[in-house]
Design an enzyme around this catalytic site. Structure first.
Site, PDB file in Angstrom:
ATOM      1  N   ASP A  86     -55.730 -18.510 -44.742  1.00 35.32           N
ATOM      2  CA  ASP A  86     -56.123 -17.273 -45.072  1.00 35.32           C
ATOM      3  C   ASP A  86     -57.566 -16.793 -45.169  1.00 35.32           C
ATOM      4  O   ASP A  86     -57.950 -15.574 -45.119  1.00 35.32           O
ATOM      5  CB  ASP A  86     -55.446 -16.985 -46.409  1.00 35.32           C
ATOM      6  CG  ASP A  86     -54.242 -16.171 -46.292  1.00 35.32           C
ATOM      7  OD1 ASP A  86     -53.927 -15.383 -45.390  1.00 35.32           O
ATOM      8  OD2 ASP A  86     -53.602 -16.077 -47.241  1.00 35.32           O
TER       9      ASP A  86
ATOM     10  N   GLN B 268     -49.770 -16.939 -51.885  1.00 34.44           N
ATOM     11  CA  GLN B 268     -49.229 -15.102 -51.715  1.00 34.44           C
ATOM     12  C   GLN B 268     -49.793 -14.548 -52.843  1.00 34.44           C
ATOM     13  O   GLN B 268     -49.599 -15.046 -54.120  1.00 34.44           O
ATOM     14  CB  GLN B 268     -47.737 -15.328 -51.551  1.00 34.44           C
ATOM     15  CG  GLN B 268     -47.328 -13.886 -51.326  1.00 34.44           C
ATOM     16  CD  GLN B 268     -47.657 -13.338 -49.942  1.00 34.44           C
ATOM     17  OE1 GLN B 268     -47.621 -14.257 -49.005  1.00 34.44           O
ATOM     18  NE2 GLN B 268     -48.240 -12.203 -50.083  1.00 34.44           N
TER      19      GLN B 268
ATOM     20  N   LYS C  48     -43.739 -14.280 -42.383  1.00 37.55           N
ATOM     21  CA  LYS C  48     -44.698 -15.375 -42.195  1.00 37.55           C
ATOM     22  C   LYS C  48     -43.833 -16.724 -41.511  1.00 37.55           C
ATOM     23  O   LYS C  48     -43.887 -17.338 -40.534  1.00 37.55           O
ATOM     24  CB  LYS C  48     -45.578 -15.783 -43.294  1.00 37.55           C
ATOM     25  CG  LYS C  48     -46.422 -14.770 -43.267  1.00 37.55           C
ATOM     26  CD  LYS C  48     -47.193 -14.905 -44.776  1.00 37.55           C
ATOM     27  CE  LYS C  48     -48.244 -13.824 -45.083  1.00 37.55           C
ATOM     28  NZ  LYS C  48     -48.747 -13.885 -46.434  1.00 37.55           N
TER      29      LYS C  48
END
Length: 888
Positions: A99, A74, A30
């Protein structure tokens, strides 16, 4: 985005808890992808010992950071402590939840609100892969295997709102093979290695495999290999399209994450970009007969103050709530908007008023109302904080009136914003410090005083920045306290304050010894003026360091810097201007008047407002008194300090005041008006218009267009109003218009707003009245002759002596601030119209080094004494009332 806003970069933060190997791999992918396309990505890694509170605190900090547009937590959270994953994902601001995992974004997706939500990255990537095949989703039989919040559930919703017929399956589905066999499109995210067999797949189907699993493989160096949820080798023989694992959905997930971050940055720029505000103005419905100001204030519908701040482009981290209806704005907003061009700058001043006031603040607020709510132009008002003297005075609460007032009027007028209190506290602290120096310099040795001021910390002594500045001022080029000689220590420590200079009596019944040139009230006034004139925290600190607070036995000036800048911390807090609720936004900040007689709102408030309104917007500010008394100070003091140049001057006039200047009988506050003011009298009015022409001439001295705003009253006749406008136009004004905003709100100042808008389009020819390099006497004469119309200026022996001393100290380049009556153009408050051929007596001179002002007194009564007397009266009334209330 960078081409439109140089230096801008979308910001992304990845928050990780622990040190899982697979998470590290995903995060590195990422971060690399973000760097490749110009996203400013940062990785926050918390240890495995992190608690839920620590994770939430870090999320909150990122939520409040305007430079970050996307925040990823995460998963999984690798901590030895129990952490509620749902609580953590929902703590991410929906505006930064790239997200798409928060309940708000998930809920919007479930309801089909795809335009205003972030779609989770993996499902979004799957949709893009399907789109690339050329196979239309609409009307197809689609099977989704898996029901996780990250893939399965949002994938179902996304396909459904793209018109597919969706069947959701999972590992417990009994006829899974049969369901898969009917699928035109198959999306698998069950998390089970090779769950779907090749023979299950419909011939020609599109297969999207979201699974990432590890199975044993002795042929691999690691002893394992990565496979998906679909048996790839057998399925690819039947599928029309199939994604490999790895290398299929994984990279697309990263790409969609980048796309969501860029989309979030675009939304941020759209919301906070320079341009038109999206303020929801409430429409006024003026009542007849008109209610009182307090009744209007209480009945006015109020938008949340936080919503107003957002609508004018302020970020959440740039404002601090101050009660329910006010916010303090951080000065840091100027750095963010540094490249933003300023808006138009309008000054509202007035003719010499009657004791009742002529509605200058009301016109200021009405003009901002008309520009904002009626002409749909970004508009900000900026006025100074009302003092108790004005709040309790006959003229009202000094925050406008009628349907052009600050809302809520009672709170702004009567509940302090903290500025005056901080100034008083800083002044008291300085006086206390001076007393302490006077006491200790006779009690202790040089060594003891040195150790008190430069104490040992961990066995070492260090000079503070202000102490290093004092050493430099003394010509001692040393930074180590241990290297100073006894003589240098003595010079550093001993201020040698002269205790025999002057005494003043404070309410604590203690006789305080202070310096000859400045007393407690003057100290407060200078600090307030410094606060008003400062453009930044650094500017404020530099000005405060220069305040002269005492004089030594050797006639050396002692400044606050010599006292280790004791008032800096208190003053930094109140540098933030206060924004209040109102039809349009308004800053109410600082009240620099009294001894310094400066009388304007703060520089920092005007600067922030000018940036927020943008190049097509308007900021309307005002002077405290009339054009001759305070407009000159606005231009030659405030504009020099700020570097800002006004575009238009609005001169407020009333028929009532002009009749008074034409020779009408005196007006006494609290008593009925003589009949000359309620009946038509054109002869008296025409004679008084000479005063209006004189004020117009003074306003035009600075090269700016002048618009006369005639504040109308019910007793004014049509002929009288036409006469005033006609006389104003003959004097050379850009335009003269009637204003009824006291009774009609912004609609009553619409003609004024249109005239101001046209006048602001003229090329700027603004100039100062004098150059600072001129000798002081020349500057005084320039102001006195051009603005007050005097024949000559006469300085008293005391004024001459003090002026010579100040010039010797190097203060000759300061702008001059002449304190004269605001009740007349001349020095005599009883002389009306336009006095000429008189001598202006200067009886005293005072320098305010921190403010950078040379103040000249023309009257024998100091304003601060009147303020002090008023405070004592009000305090006595209040405490007596409080005592009776408590007793009852």
């Amino acid at each position: 985005m960078k081409s439109h806003l140089p230096g801008f970069r979308p910001g992304l933060v990845v928050l990780q808890v622990g040190d899982r190997e697979d998470s590290n791999l995903y995060i590195s992918m990422k971060l690399k992808a973000a760097a490749d396309i110009g996203i400013d990505a940062n990785h926050i890694r918390l240890p495995k010992t992190a608690t839920e509170d620590e994770v939430l605190w870090n999320i909150e900090a990122v939520n409040d950071n305007p430079a970050v547009h996307g925040l990823i937590v995460q998963l999984p959270l690798d901590s030895i402590n129990q952490i509620d994953t749902e609580k953590v994902t929902n703590a991410v601001s929906p505006d930064k939840d790239v997200d798409g995992l928060s309940s708000i974004n998930a809920g919007k997706l479930a309801r089909g609100d795809l335009r205003s939500c972030f779609i989770p990255c993996t499902p979004n990537g799957c949709m893009e892969l399907i789109k690339q095949t050329g196979v239309s989703v609409s009307g197809k039989n689609v099977v989704v295997i898996g029901r996780s919040k990250i893939v399965g559930a949002p994938m179902h919703d996304l396909l459904l709102w793209n018109h597919a017929t969706v069947t959701s399956c999972h590992s417990k589905t009994l006829d899974l093979a049969a369901q898969v066999g009917r699928a035109d499109i198959l999306v698998v995210g069950a998390g089970k290695a090779e769950l779907v067999k090749g023979e299950w797949v419909k011939k020609g189907a599109v297969v999207i495999d979201c699974g990432i699993n590890h199975i044993p493989d002795s042929s691999k160096p690691a002893g394992k290999r990565v496979v998906g949820d679909v048996h790839y080798l057998s399925a690819k023989e039947r599928a029309g399209y199939i994604t490999p694992v790895p290398g299929g959905v994984g990279p697309m997930t990263v790409v969609m994450l980048m796309e969501n971050t860029v989309k979030s940055a675009k939304r941020f720029l759209q919301m906070y970009k320079p341009g038109k505000w999206n303020i929801s103005y409430r429409k006024l419905k003026p009542l007849k007969p008109q209610p009182s100001d307090v009744q209007i204030s209480c009945s006015y519908p109020r938008n949340p103050i936080g919503q107003l701040a957002k609508e004018v482009g302020l970020l959440s981290k740039e404002v601090e709530p101050y009660g329910r209806t006010r916010l303090k704005v951080r000065v840091e907003v100027l750095k963010r908007l540094d490249k933003q061009p300023n808006g138009k700058y309008v000054l509202v001043t007035g003719i010499t008023p009657t004791p009742l006031g002529e509605g200058q603040s009301t016109i200021t607020l009405g003009l901002a109302q008309a520009l904002g709510a009626h002409l749909n132009i970004n508009a900000f008002a900026s006025i100074q904080q009302p003092s108790p003297l004005s709040s309790f005075g006959i003229k009202g609460c000094a925050v406008g009136g009628g349907y052009s007032q600050i809302i809520p009027m009672e709170e702004v007028s009567l509940q302090p914003s903290g500025d005056s209190e901080a100034v008083s506290a800083a002044s008291s602290l300085l006086v206390d410090t001076i007393i302490a120096y006077c006491h200790y310099q006779t009690k202790y040795s040089d060594k003891v005083l040195f150790d008190l001021l430069v104490p040992f910390r961990d066995g070492h002594q260090y000079f503070s920045p202000s102490q290093l500045n004092r050493l430099q001022k003394l010509g001692i080029e040393k930074s180590d306290p241990l290297t100073l000689t006894e003589q240098e220590i003595r010079r550093f420590i001993r201020l040698d304050i002269n205790p025999d200079a002057r005494t003043v009596c404070i309410s604590t019944k203690v006789i305080i010894v202070v310096m000859p040139f400045i007393d407690f009230a003057s100290l407060k006034n200078e600090i307030m003026a410094i606060l008003s004139l400062s453009s930044s925290a650094e500017d404020l600190q530099n000005r405060l360091a220069k305040v002269v607070v005492a004089i030594s036995r050797y006639e050396e000036l002692i400044t606050t810097e010599d006292l280790v800048s004791v008032c800096d911390v208190k003053m930094f807090v109140c540098l933030k201007p206060n924004v209040c609720l109102y039809g349009t936004p308004v800053f109410v900040h600082t009240s620099p008047s009294a001894d310094i007689a400066y009388g304007n709102a703060s520089v920092v408030a005007d600067k922030i407002a000018l940036k927020l309104v943008g190049p097509q917007g308007f900021v309307v500010t005002e002077t405290l008194h009339s054009a001759d008394a305070d407009m000159e100070k606005f231009f030659n003091i405030k504009c020099r300090s700020s570097g800002l140049q006004p575009d238009v001057v609005v001169l407020v006039a009333t028929v009532r005041a002009l009749k008074m200047h034409g020779g009408g009988p005196g007006i006494t506050a609290g008593f009925p008006l003589p009949k000359q003011y309620s009946e038509e009298n054109l002869k008296l009015l025409e004679k008084g218009c000479a005063h209006l022409k004189g004020q117009v001439e003074k306003a035009r001295t600075y090269g700016l267009p002048v618009v006369v705003a005639v504040n109308t009253f019910s007793s004014d006749t049509k002929a009288e109003l036409e006469l005033v406008c006609s006389q104003a136009r003959q004097a050379g004004v850009f335009d003269a218009v009637l204003c009824t905003n006291w009774s009609d709100g912004g609609a009553g100042a619409l003609a004024l707003a249109q005239a101001v808008q046209k006048a602001a389009e003229l090329p700027s020819q603004f100039h100062y009245l004098y150059e600072l390099e001129l000798p002081v006497i020349k500057k005084i004469q320039k102001v006195a002759q051009n603005i007050y119309g005097v024949k000559d200026v006469e300085l008293s022996p005391k004024a001459k002596e003090k002026l010579a001393f100040y010039m010797k100290q190097g203060f000759g380049n300061f702008p001059v601030c002449i304190m004269k009556t605001q009740s007349s153009l001349g020095n005599d408050p009883e002389k009306k119209i336009v006095p000429t051929d008189f001598t202006l007596p200067i009886i005293d001179v005072q320098v305010f080094v921190g403010a950078g002002i040379l103040s000249l007194l023309t009257v024998t009564v100091s304003f601060h004494l009147l303020h002090g007397l008023f405070y004592l009266i009000i305090s006595k009334i209040y405490f007596e009332w409080k005592l009776r209330t408590n007793l009852n």
